[in-house]
Design an enzyme around this catalytic site. Sequence first.
Site, PDB file in Angstrom:
ATOM      1  N   GLU A  89       0.791  -1.223   0.000  1.00 29.47           N
ATOM      2  CA  GLU A  89       0.000   0.000   0.000  1.00 29.47           C
ATOM      3  C   GLU A  89       0.831   1.285   0.000  1.00 29.47           C
ATOM      4  O   GLU A  89       0.647   2.159   0.831  1.00 29.47           O
ATOM      5  CB  GLU A  89      -0.959   0.010   1.198  1.00 29.47           C
ATOM      6  CG  GLU A  89      -1.963  -1.120   1.150  1.00 29.47           C
ATOM      7  CD  GLU A  89      -2.965  -1.067   2.283  1.00 29.47           C
ATOM      8  OE1 GLU A  89      -4.165  -0.979   1.968  1.00 29.47           O
ATOM      9  OE2 GLU A  89      -2.553  -1.117   3.455  1.00 29.47           O
TER      10      GLU A  89
HETATM   11  C1  ACM Z   1      -2.160  -5.359   4.179  1.00 31.33           C
HETATM   12  O1  ACM Z   1      -3.235  -5.755   4.656  1.00 31.33           O
HETATM   13  N1  ACM Z   1      -2.056  -4.147   3.682  1.00 31.33           N
HETATM   14  C2  ACM Z   1      -0.988  -6.209   4.171  1.00 31.33           C
END
Ligand code: ACM
Length: 685
Positions: free
Chosen positions: A316
């Site tokens: 992310e």
């Molecule tokens: C995650 O849940 N961003 C690894």
Amino acid sequence: MRTLTILVTAVFFLLSTASAGSQPQFMFVPVPTTVELGTGSLPITRSFSLAITGFHDGRTDRGAQRFLVQLSRQTGMFLKPTASEPSKVTLLIHADHDSEPVQKVGEDESYDLTIGESLAKLHAANPLGILHGLQTFLQLVEITPGGFRVPSVTIKDQPRFAWRGLLIDVARHFIPLDVLKRNLDGMEAVKMNVLHLHLTDHEGFRVESKSYPKLHQVGSAGAYYTQAELRDLIAYARDRGIRLLPEFEMPGHSRAWFVAYPELASLPGPYSFQPGSGPDPVMDPTQDKTYKVLDKFLGEMSKLFPDAYVHIGGDEVSGEGWDKNPKIQEFIHSHGMKNNQDLQAYFNQRLQKIVNKHHKIMIGWDEVLHPDLPKNVVVESWRGQQSLAAAAKQGYSGLLSFGYYLDLMWPAARHYAVDPMADAAATLSPEEKNRIWGGEACMWGEWTTPENIDSRIWPRTAAIAERLWSPQEVRDVNSMYTRLDELSWRLEWLGLAHRAGKIHMLHRMAGVNDISALRTLADVVEPVKDYARMENLKGPWDNTAPLNRLVDAASPESDTARHFADLVQRYVQSGFRDPDAESAMRALLTAWQGNDDKLHPYLEHSFLLSELAPLSQNLSTVAAAGLKALGYLDKGEPSPESWRTQQLADIGRAKASVADLLLMVVAPVQRLVEASSLKSASASR
Ligand code: ACM
């Protein structure tokens, strides 16, 4: 002794039908690879004793001591604390040789357990198998009219997957050491072997660093583990056959780094823990300074954490912090990169060299997958099973976490159905399949506290533990739930507070001793699913906000609602002729119907309860509809259509969440109301 050989599939049959007959009801979680049932049993009496022959060390001795303590808890008997003469004992333990000084992925964890009428023998190649076999023995202890006993069985057992992990996010909400330890005890009970600690994220840096002390002094917001505490935890885990995998998030999820050292960030600060404050926090991968710091920091952490692997996060990365920095954009262009993904791959390549220099192997979330990375990087898949298969095809080893997110508040059955070798992985070649090492249950910490985290982890994680240990064919959901229900109360012997924590919280909410009516409501609700609670927030999520509402206390999966749904299923399947199911449903519905009147006075006296008023009312309304439907079914008289239309409208409204909670008995009551239209009910009576 007549020995009846049963295949694993036959064991499930026994497990799922045991209550119907006199067959033994094994309460294993996870189910062993093979179980041969003998005749007779081994009595467990106050003279129970054990001896260790062959290889043994401090870990085996402590494992045996813990086993005796646990057996004492299970039986209430004072058992001899020390090992005895091998010729006189009840349980003879033998390991062939030592295990690896640092537990390895794929190390032999197998064991054989043979229980006769006067002697039990546990044999394993090394202490890991002994630890697992002792847990299996404890799960066999049962109470009978003649005393405690263990049935005569021969078990040969080994894990299906080498990596059976639990991630605990200690960054978003700090989880103290004692809570981690009792969860390690739970993991040992179900033969899990990796505790993955998510040690850093935007909300906090939870590990003491001597090379960069501001990381824990400033970046922890006051809550972190000292290195001595972590060494203690690592030893505690090793004693239980569990590896400790540290995760340090980079280059994203890293605001805590920048609260301490803003010079590592892509955009100028200041950075703070204030929710929603500051620029997009992402490391600057274009400056050498970043790598110098990471080299020194990871060198220090590599000495602290003995495991061969280190998790670097990598998920992310929004890219906004990179987009807004002209120097970084210039770097991307001058190095012939196409986009931010290429820049992250560049960062990961440099990071990977640093990790290797410190004799570790890098793991990252599936965003790290990039053709430029060497094949020894391990990929942890969280966005889908597709990425796990894709990694395996490209030569990377991988772990599955998608489908095992405990924070999504799914029922155990849904996690249980997720198999690392299914879906996209099912079509892989044998060689590619070998690259799938297992998986990890993930306890993300947005809504966890030391008080409620056990209830989010247990008992659902045991279903995932079984998926990762037992043969793939072990997948009978009814059997799993029967065994999970039993395991759940047994786990309390380990000090886990997955049941007790809720009661403490209900008392706090009510502020009184009598919480019976609140408990009746609490037992039939579940927190909203997936990310709905986050989406319902009015402002930015704030990790310092209190977590003291019913949504924080309620179990992710309501046992009461599940049992009620089972009763409805039984009743409907019997053609409305199962009187036991009917009276059990009536008892529950009657209690629920009258509960709103009982709970109401309490709701007005507590700001933590007032939001529950509509939910409590819905429970009574829905229960009344259920009782009425049962009345029609009982009399064999189809319910009037106008009545049903009205009830189904009420039921539809009661399905909506209230106070981030779902009323889980609505769907089974709807089934009764719909069934009450049937004429066939009357014809048969
Ligand atoms: C995650 O849940 N961003 C690894």
